[in-house]
Design an enzyme around this catalytic site. Structure first.
Site, short mmCIF file in Angstrom:
data_model
loop_
_atom_site.label_atom_id
_atom_site.label_comp_id
_atom_site.label_asym_id
_atom_site.label_seq_id
_atom_site.Cartn_x
_atom_site.Cartn_y
_atom_site.Cartn_z
N PRO A 76 -43.38 -37.90 7.23
CA PRO A 76 -43.03 -36.85 6.55
C PRO A 76 -44.03 -35.65 6.48
CG PRO A 76 -43.41 -38.16 4.90
CD PRO A 76 -43.47 -39.11 6.03
N ASP A 77 -43.41 -34.44 6.61
CA ASP A 77 -44.58 -33.41 6.86
C ASP A 77 -44.94 -33.12 5.50
OD1 ASP A 77 -46.11 -31.25 7.87
OD2 ASP A 77 -44.47 -29.86 7.85
N ILE A 78 -45.92 -33.98 4.77
CA ILE A 78 -46.38 -33.66 3.40
C ILE A 78 -47.82 -33.91 3.49
CG2 ILE A 78 -44.15 -34.34 2.26
CD1 ILE A 78 -45.02 -37.14 1.75
N ASN A 140 -42.89 -28.36 4.08
CA ASN A 140 -42.76 -27.36 5.19
C ASN A 140 -42.40 -25.92 4.50
OD1 ASN A 140 -41.16 -26.14 7.65
ND2 ASN A 140 -42.63 -27.47 8.39
#
Length: 305
Positions: A76-78, A140
């Site tokens: 995930p984009d975290i 995001n």
């Protein structure tokens, strides 16, 4: 004016300095997302004989996106991928292209960690890092207020910028502050106040981000920012307002336009369609016209034959 850089053997010092040199020569740069050496190689070799202004056009450099780097690895984009874990991919990209690269540094992390990462990026030959003024678990930006996102305080983000600038070993490297005010539905006045404070703290440029479908608010921001800083580089990422031509962004005062995720997004669709057709037909014949020929792929990389 086309970029003139050596095809092989560029040093980290020359590559790192090339972004500043390009900004001095061209009013606005086209930067394309690259998540792999092949995506960078493809974008580098694309040159159109004539653009709308009657001159050849090309991409001037690359964007290493935390979103596409994370997605490519199934994460995930975290901010799960730290900058050190992304450096090997950057080094592989640098093996096939001499063009400059701008790094998506997410929030930059703790100031002390950011300082160490600045030096790592400098040694690698990265030209600039862009860090966003958010705090807590990174989400995001295009999700906006659909998820919990909080901006960092101005003093805390100024401190992070100043810490990064103090850690630099050269004058070539750039730290660009990404302002998230418009993403979180704050007013342009907030975005402007933050931008002026970040430049005062040492930021080498400002990236203004927006998730609106029209470019009106980023154009207004650019006009107001330019009245204070005519020469500080301005960056935009027109993912949500993709109908706005490059030339309009250039006229509005932007110096860098980043196409931040399109190489990965388009490759996913192509791979999905080909795989689906092979499953549906029980053979690959029907997808051959959607694929690079075997002869082309065997000659794509020098030394394969």
């Amino acid at each position: 004016m086309l970029t003139v850089l050596p095809k092989r053997g560029i040093t980290a010092d020359n590559r790192r300095a090339s972004l500043r040199h390009l900004l001095q020569r061209k009013s606005c740069l086209r930067i394309m997302e690259a998540h792999s050496p092949n995506s960078a190689l493809l974008a580098e070799t694309l040159v159109l004989d004539s653009g709308t202004a009657g001159h050849p056009v090309e991409f001037d450099g690359f964007w290493s996106s935390s979103l596409t780097d994370s997605t490519e690895r199934g994460k995930p984009d975290i901010e799960a991928l730290g900058i050190p874990s992304r450096i090997p991919n950057i080094n592989e990209i640098f093996e096939v292209t001499p063009k400059p690269l701008i790094m998506d540094g997410d929030t930059g992390g703790q100031p002390e960690h950011f300082a160490m990462n600045v030096r790592t990026l400098e040694r690698t030959g990265v030209s600039a890092v862009i860090i966003e003024d958010k705090t807590g678990l990174k989400k995001n930006s295009l999700l906006g207020n659909e998820v919990a996102q909080q901006q960092e305080s101005i003093p805390a983000f100024r401190h992070k910028i100043a810490t990064g600038k103090a850690a630099q070993m050269t004058d070539d490297f750039m730290i660009i502050a990404r302002v998230e005010s418009l993403i979180l539905d704050a007013r342009i006045e907030d975005a402007l106040a933050r931008s002026l404070a970040y430049v005062e703290a040492g930021a080498d440029g400002i990236m203004i981000h927006s998730r609106k479908k029209r470019s009106d608010e980023v154009f207004e921001f650019a006009q107001r920012f330019r009245s204070h800083h005519p020469d500080v580089p301005l960056v935009c990422v027109p993912t949500s307002y993709g109908q706005t031509p490059f030339e309009e962004l250039e006229r509005a005062g932007f110096n860098i336009v980043i196409y931040a995720n399109h190489m990965l997004r388009s490759s996913y669709l192509a791979m999905r369609d080909v795989a689906t057709e092979i499953l549906r037909n029980g053979r690959s014949l029907e997808v051959e016209d959607k694929c690079l020929s075997m002869n082309d792929i065997l000659t794509l990389i020098p030394g394969t034959r």
